[in-house]
Design a protein around this motif. Structure first.
Motif, PDB file in Angstrom:
ATOM      1  N   LYS A  69      -5.021  -3.237  -4.931  1.00 21.71           N
ATOM      2  CA  LYS A  69      -6.374  -2.694  -4.751  1.00 21.71           C
ATOM      3  C   LYS A  69      -6.545  -1.419  -5.571  1.00 21.71           C
ATOM      4  O   LYS A  69      -7.581  -1.223  -6.224  1.00 21.71           O
ATOM      5  N   ALA A  70      -5.531  -0.567  -5.533  1.00 20.17           N
ATOM      6  CA  ALA A  70      -5.576   0.656  -6.339  1.00 20.17           C
ATOM      7  C   ALA A  70      -5.591   0.304  -7.823  1.00 20.17           C
ATOM      8  O   ALA A  70      -6.328   0.899  -8.619  1.00 20.17           O
ATOM      9  N   ALA A  71      -4.783  -0.698  -8.206  1.00 16.40           N
ATOM     10  CA  ALA A  71      -4.723  -1.108  -9.607  1.00 16.40           C
ATOM     11  C   ALA A  71      -6.074  -1.630 -10.078  1.00 16.40           C
ATOM     12  O   ALA A  71      -6.517  -1.322 -11.191  1.00 16.40           O
ATOM     13  N   LEU A  72      -6.756  -2.408  -9.249  1.00  7.70           N
ATOM     14  CA  LEU A  72      -8.054  -2.964  -9.634  1.00  7.70           C
ATOM     15  C   LEU A  72      -9.101  -1.872  -9.775  1.00  7.70           C
ATOM     16  O   LEU A  72      -9.932  -1.905 -10.697  1.00  7.70           O
ATOM     17  N   LEU A  73      -9.070  -0.863  -8.883  1.00  6.21           N
ATOM     18  CA  LEU A  73     -10.030   0.239  -8.970  1.00  6.21           C
ATOM     19  C   LEU A  73      -9.808   1.048 -10.250  1.00  6.21           C
ATOM     20  O   LEU A  73     -10.756   1.339 -10.993  1.00  6.21           O
ATOM     21  N   VAL A  74      -8.557   1.415 -10.503  1.00 13.53           N
ATOM     22  CA  VAL A  74      -8.243   2.201 -11.699  1.00 13.53           C
ATOM     23  C   VAL A  74      -8.573   1.410 -12.960  1.00 13.53           C
ATOM     24  O   VAL A  74      -9.149   1.945 -13.922  1.00 13.53           O
ATOM     25  N   ALA A  75      -8.230   0.130 -12.966  1.00 15.80           N
ATOM     26  CA  ALA A  75      -8.493  -0.706 -14.137  1.00 15.80           C
ATOM     27  C   ALA A  75      -9.983  -0.884 -14.379  1.00 15.80           C
ATOM     28  O   ALA A  75     -10.440  -0.881 -15.528  1.00 15.80           O
ATOM     29  N   ALA A  76     -10.757  -1.034 -13.302  1.00 13.66           N
ATOM     30  CA  ALA A  76     -12.207  -1.186 -13.454  1.00 13.66           C
ATOM     31  C   ALA A  76     -12.813   0.054 -14.111  1.00 13.66           C
ATOM     32  O   ALA A  76     -13.665  -0.053 -15.008  1.00 13.66           O
ATOM     33  N   ALA A 190       5.133  -0.150 -11.192  1.00 13.64           N
ATOM     34  CA  ALA A 190       4.588  -1.509 -11.168  1.00 13.64           C
ATOM     35  C   ALA A 190       3.063  -1.494 -11.152  1.00 13.64           C
ATOM     36  O   ALA A 190       2.413  -2.291 -11.842  1.00 13.64           O
ATOM     37  N   THR A 191       2.479  -0.592 -10.365  1.00 11.62           N
ATOM     38  CA  THR A 191       1.021  -0.484 -10.300  1.00 11.62           C
ATOM     39  C   THR A 191       0.460  -0.004 -11.629  1.00 11.62           C
ATOM     40  O   THR A 191      -0.576  -0.492 -12.102  1.00 11.62           O
ATOM     41  N   SER A 192       1.153   0.954 -12.264  1.00  5.35           N
ATOM     42  CA  SER A 192       0.736   1.444 -13.566  1.00  5.35           C
ATOM     43  C   SER A 192       0.744   0.323 -14.599  1.00  5.35           C
ATOM     44  O   SER A 192      -0.191   0.190 -15.396  1.00  5.35           O
ATOM     45  N   LEU A 193       1.783  -0.498 -14.592  1.00  2.00           N
ATOM     46  CA  LEU A 193       1.865  -1.611 -15.538  1.00  2.00           C
ATOM     47  C   LEU A 193       0.735  -2.612 -15.322  1.00  2.00           C
ATOM     48  O   LEU A 193       0.184  -3.166 -16.284  1.00  2.00           O
ATOM     49  N   ALA A 194       0.379  -2.847 -14.054  1.00  2.00           N
ATOM     50  CA  ALA A 194      -0.728  -3.758 -13.768  1.00  2.00           C
ATOM     51  C   ALA A 194      -2.037  -3.215 -14.335  1.00  2.00           C
ATOM     52  O   ALA A 194      -2.843  -3.962 -14.904  1.00  2.00           O
TER      53      ALA A 194
END
Length: 265
Positions: A69-76, A190-194
């Motif tokens: 969820k954090a990865a999707l927010l940051v990526a968006a 792992a989250t950063s890589l995502a």
């Protein structure tokens, strides 16, 4: 062709040995060895970094350590700024763009070297807790306004640099996740890589659609990068982490100085 593959392998090995942030050397290698301009090298480097990050993110998802969820927010947030950075990069002259890249690379070198020094003491009871707190009972982050804003801001910065310079943004994301959350180091990486994989995909699609991605260089370069990452993972556990990071910092600083000199002359 062989030179391009070998360059990609070198980038892949560096990524495997140094982790997130190592891909920032992809663009300087393409600039110095192949004579590309930064704006032309950036999409190629971004594709290679994105593929390597996707491999690491997939392994993290398998192990259940990606905070998706954090990865999707940051990526968006990053995807919003990545096309803007790409637009600016295509309109800046090569010398100023190279100078900006050199300064960012110098910052990465300094940040990497600082991490090899004595670890700072842990957070005391009087230290303000990070805005993103992990609920150990639920195994999930407690979402608050400050947490969402901190992650969004990190994504905007990483996305802008991704489009402008063709870097994944791991040198921004990893410190940000460490500062704004209390998740484990493995989960941070792992989250950063995502996030890097998702932002890179958006940048690559935009570059390809605009005709700025040279596939004749990108394809062999990425093949070499993936092969280098697999080879690097075999030897990574046998080498000293701090020494590797110091070596990466010194190489990055040297390359940054070279790029700055080239931008000024």
């Amino acid at each position: 062709m062989i030179t391009i593959v070998l360059l990609g392998m070198l980038v892949g090995v560096i990524l495997a040995l140094t982790g997130a942030g190592g891909g920032i050397l992809a663009v300087p290698l393409l600039v110095f060895v192949l004579g590309l301009e930064v704006a032309d090298a950036a999409p190629v480097g971004l594709l290679a970094v994105g593929l390597a990050a996707s491999l690491g993110a997939a392994m993290g998802l398998r192990d259940g350590i990606v905070r998706y969820k954090a990865a999707l927010l940051v990526a968006a947030a990053g995807m919003l700024c990545s096309p803007i950075g790409l637009w600016v990069a295509q309109r800046l002259p090569n010398r100023p763009l190279m100078g900006i890249f050199a300064l960012v690379l110098m910052y990465v070198a300094w940040l990497t070297w600082r991490r090899t020094q004595a670890s700072p003491p842990g957070r005391s009871a009087f230290t303000k807790p990070p805005p993103c707190q992990l609920d150990v009972n639920r195994g999930k982050l407690n979402w608050t306004g400050p947490c969402a804003w901190a992650l969004t801001l990190s994504g905007l910065v990483a996305g802008g640099l991704s489009g402008l310079l063709g870097v994944g943004g791991g040198f921004v994301l990893v410190p940000a996740l460490q500062r704004y959350s209390n998740i484990t180091a493995q989960s941070v990486l792992a989250t950063s890589l995502a996030v890097i994989a998702l932002i890179s995909a958006a940048g690559v699609i935009t570059s390809s659609a605009a005709g700025h991605l040279n596939w004749l260089i990108a394809a062999p370069f990425c093949m070499g990068a993936l092969a280098g990452m697999l080879a690097g993972r075999v030897t990574a556990s046998r080498l000293s982490g701090p020494n590797l990071q110091r070596g990466f910092a010194l190489v990055s600083a040297t390359v940054a100085v070279g790029m700055l000199i080239r931008a000024l002359l």
